[in-house]
Structures are given as structure tokens and as C-alpha cells.
Scaffold this motif. Structure first.
Motif, PDB file in Angstrom:
ATOM      1  N   ASP A  21      40.824  42.042  43.250  1.00 32.21           N
ATOM      2  CA  ASP A  21      41.608  42.912  44.231  1.00 32.21           C
ATOM      3  C   ASP A  21      42.573  44.531  44.143  1.00 32.21           C
ATOM      4  N   GLY A  22      42.414  44.626  42.862  1.00 36.50           N
ATOM      5  CA  GLY A  22      43.335  44.870  42.187  1.00 36.50           C
ATOM      6  C   GLY A  22      43.002  46.320  41.104  1.00 36.50           C
ATOM      7  N   VAL A  23      41.601  45.761  41.176  1.00 31.05           N
ATOM      8  CA  VAL A  23      41.208  46.842  39.830  1.00 31.05           C
ATOM      9  C   VAL A  23      40.144  48.753  40.382  1.00 31.05           C
ATOM     10  N   ASP A  24      39.805  48.008  42.070  1.00 24.73           N
ATOM     11  CA  ASP A  24      38.845  49.099  42.401  1.00 24.73           C
ATOM     12  C   ASP A  24      37.428  48.232  42.208  1.00 24.73           C
ATOM     13  N   GLY A  25      37.116  47.816  41.925  1.00 21.29           N
ATOM     14  CA  GLY A  25      36.027  47.189  41.850  1.00 21.29           C
ATOM     15  C   GLY A  25      35.429  46.775  40.151  1.00 21.29           C
ATOM     16  N   GLU A  26      36.705  47.177  39.639  1.00 19.58           N
ATOM     17  CA  GLU A  26      35.749  47.723  38.130  1.00 19.58           C
ATOM     18  C   GLU A  26      36.366  45.978  37.353  1.00 19.58           C
TER      19      GLU A  26
END
Length: 403
Positions: free
Chosen positions: A350-355
Motif C-alpha cells: 500500500d506504499g508503492v502504488d502497486g509496483e
């Protein structure tokens, strides 16, 4: 493509069975069973910031979120550190204190809504008792020490609110330390106040987290601390040369020598050299963008549009598709370099925009990680250490040091 394993590890491949590709495997029954039985601790989940942006009840299925209760139980997650993240901009605007307290409030509200599903966690000694009945335990980790301001008493305040680790800085230098991302080195490591902060964190039993800070700041924090320190979500720079955000071999060894742990994230920006290069370039581009706007303002001209900059950057730099092997390679390298007793996981869900690496998209996917580690020859006893045993041991040592 991510780098191959170092020569020393490659020599072990035939003996440990590393040759089999794990990205094509679904989790085995043995991996799923171990996920449910072992204590899994993830030291970095960015759910609180999303809760304050747009409330969603994470006690039920939350579409589009990487952490919620059903996914956590499916993946076997027992302890998820909720990241109380504040940005350099919030620090600059003087709102970091307010933002941090709002996020803590949101975690407390989640627990109060679902006391049968969640519990706040303040001590590693309470894990076994509180996780009974299938609860997911939520300790707090503060990402960026900005909310402390310049008042040491605020450390006691946030300790009383449940914060159990603090990442000293984030994307820019603050009152405490220099950032790994920033070009400017304001303090050449820790500030004089930052040295006091480390000592007070030791006294209270708050874990000192050196993820995100500059090498010199990390080195000084490790040396100054009287108890172990952690890197809550840092991959290894061995795979991403010149990316200071990831930890160097030297600093990782220093953390291990002090009894601490390095927690491996799953984000492509950290474990994939292409993602790391883009991330580093992005921060440099932001620095140039800000300097250009300062020049325009000085000339009485309007600023360039930040949303346009962000959109154009994202279009020109799509996230690379990264196999789960990239994360497994990081763990293998860490085990070989600093020993299995000093390695853990800090996903950055939830902190890397799904990357994220393939197969590690949500907290339901921990069995895939376990299956990959088993396929590479790691014993279940060692996997238990990596999943959470090492972090809990380190946390307990820091707590004992405070007493």
C-alpha cells in the motif's frame, strides 16, 4: 533483468536446489501450512495514510487495497506494522504532527470497530496472547521523524500512542538526519538534535530505523545506539549500484553486528535495478523541477504544474515487471552476507502504488514467498526466523535495553 546471485551463492545453487524457477510456481500446501503456523511480521505496511485519504473498512474485503483482514488471514500475517508516514512537504508546511496523530487515530478506530479481528501491539511479549482467535496485530512504525519537531518530549508522547520504531528521515533532510534521496547533505549524517533523538529512543525502547537515511546518518545512528537498530524496509545495494536508498553491504554488516535486522521490501523500485534507477532519477528530476520553479517565482513568473510533471514522468517511466526471484535473490544474498538471524521482511504494501514483484501483490501472498524459499533449500526453521522471529527477537532486545 535483475542481477544474478553473487559467485559465492551460485556455488551453492546445485546443492540447495536453487535452479528451479519459482515465479512459475503456485504456493505448495506445505508453504500455506507454514504461513498459518509461523509468526509472520511485516515491518512496513502503508495502510494508515490511505485510511486518512479515503476511509475504507479494512476489517472486511477492501478492493484495491493490499492489506485488509481477509487477505492478511489468507496469507498468514500475524503482525503488520502500520506506517505513520509524513512527507517532507508536510514537515515544511508544519502539519506533520497533525497528520501523524490522525493516522494513529485511524488505526485505533479500525481496532475499535473490529476487536475480534485486530489488536494494537505495544510489546513483542504480547504477540502470542493477542494473536489468539486469529487477530492481526497492529504495532505502529513512524516513517519520518518530522512529527517530533524539535521537542524530545514528543518521543514520549508518540511512544505512549504506540509508536515502536521511527524512520529518522524520509525523502529530505529534517531536524534529525539527512536523507538518502536528497542531493543536499544538511548535517553530514545526524544533526546534534538527531543524536539526542537516538539516545532518547534507546531510553524509551523505540527501535531506531535507518531505512531512507544517508549512509553517514545510518553509520552514526548504528554507532551511537546502545541497542540493536533496524532497517525496516531496505533492499541491498549490491543489486542496485549507486542507489543509496538501498543498504550497503558495510552498513548491513554493522546492523547485524549490533544484533539488528534488515527487512527486505517487495517493491520494484527497490529490488529491480531498472526500478531503482528510475526512482533515483525521479528524485533528481523533482529537485531540478523545484529549482526551476524557484527561479520562475524569483522572476515573477508562474510555477510549472506539478500534476503535469508527475503525469508525464509516469508515462515515460512505467514500472518494470519484476519476478518474485528478485525478492528471493535479495533474501539469499542477505542470508549469505549477514546471516539468517538478521534478515526479515518489510513489504511496503500500500506504499508503492502497486509496483510490486510478481507473486507478492498483497498480504495474501506470503505463502508464495515461503514456497520460493523452500524451493531454494531454506529450512522451515530458518524461514520462521526470516518471517518474523528475527524481528521479534530484536524488538525484545531493544525493549530490554530500555528497561
Amino acid at each position: 533483468m535483475h542481477r544474478t546471485l553473487p559467485v559465492l551463492l551460485l556455488a551453492l545453487v546445485p546443492a540447495l536446489g536453487f535452479a528451479q524457477s519459482t515465479s512459475q510456481l503456485s504456493a505448495t500446501d506445505a508453504a500455506r501450512a507454514l504461513a498459518q503456523e509461523a509468526v509472520i511480521v511485516d515491518t512496513h505496511i502503508d495502510a494508515p495514510g490511505m485510511l486518512t485519504d479515503r476511509w475504507m473498512d479494512l476489517g472486511s474485503d477492501a478492493p484495491g487495497r493490499e492489506f485488509d483482514y481477509p487477505k492478511a488471514r489468507a496469507g498468514g500475517l500475524d503482525v503488520g506494522f502500520m506506517s505513520i508516514y509524513t512527507s517532507a512537504k508536510q514537515d515544511e508546511d508544519g502539519v506533520a504532527w497533525q497528520a501523524a496523530n490522525e493516522m494513529i487515530d485511524s488505526v485505533e478506530a479500525l481496532v475499535q470497530r473490529h476487536p475480534d479481528r485486530f489488536a494494537l501491539l505495544h510489546s513483542p511479549g504480547d504477540v502470542e496472547r493477542l494473536r489468539q482467535g486469529g487477530r492481526v496485530l497492529l504495532p505502529l512504525g513512524m516513517e519520518n521523524g518530522a512529527p517530533i519537531g524539535d521537542d524530545l518530549a514528543n518521543l514520549q508522547f508518540f511512544f505512549d500512542r504506540g509508536v515502536r520504531y521511527i524512520t529518522l528521515a524520509h525523502s529530505a533532510a529534517n531536524r534529525i538526519a539527512d536523507s538518502s534521496y536528497a542531493i543536499e547533505r544538511k548535517w553530514n549524517g545526524l544533526s546534534p538534535f538527531g543524536r539526542q533523538v537516538v539516545a532518547e529512543m534507546n531510553r524509551l525502547g523505540i527501535m531506531v530505523d535507518v531505512s531512507h537515511v544517508s549512509d553517514e546518518a545510518a553509520r552514526q545512528a548504528i554507532e551511537l545506539s546502545t541497542v540493536p537498530v533496524i532497517a525496516s524496509h531496505s533492499a541491498f545495494r549490491h543489486f542496485t549500484p549507486d542507489f543509496e536508498r538501498n543498504i550497503s553491504d558495510e552498513l548491513a554488516k554493522a546492523i547485524a553486528a549490533k544484533g539488528g535486522v534488515v527487512q527486505i521490501p517487495f517493491g520494484t523500485a527497490f529490488v529491480d535495478p531498472r526500478g531503482a534507477a528510475d526512482t533515483q532519477a525521479h528524485f533528481r528530476a523533482i529537485n531540478d523541477f523545484n529549482q526551476r520553479n524557484a527561479e520562475l517565482r524569483a522572476a515573477g513568473k508562474p510555477d510549472l504544474d506539478r500534476e503535469t510533471f508527475n503525469r508525464e514522468w509516469s508515462q515515460a517511466h512505467p514500472a518494470p515487471q519484476t519476478p518474485i526471484e528478485a525478492v528471493l535473490d535479495q533474501i539469499d544474498y542477505a542470508v549469505q552476507l549477514i546471516g539468517v538471524d538478521h534478515v526479515g521482511i518489510g513489504s511496503d504494501f500500500d506504499g508503492v502504488d502497486g509496483e510490486l514483484a510478481d507473486g507478492l501483490r498483497t498480504v495474501a501472498d506470503f505463502p508464495n514467498l515461503i514456497s520460493g524459499l523452500q524451493a531454494r533449500g531454506h529450512s522451515d526453521a530458518d524461514i520462521r526466523k526470516i518471517l518474523g522471529g528475527n524481528l521479534l527477537r530484536t524488538w525484545a532486545a531493544i525493549e530490554a535495553g530500555a528497561r
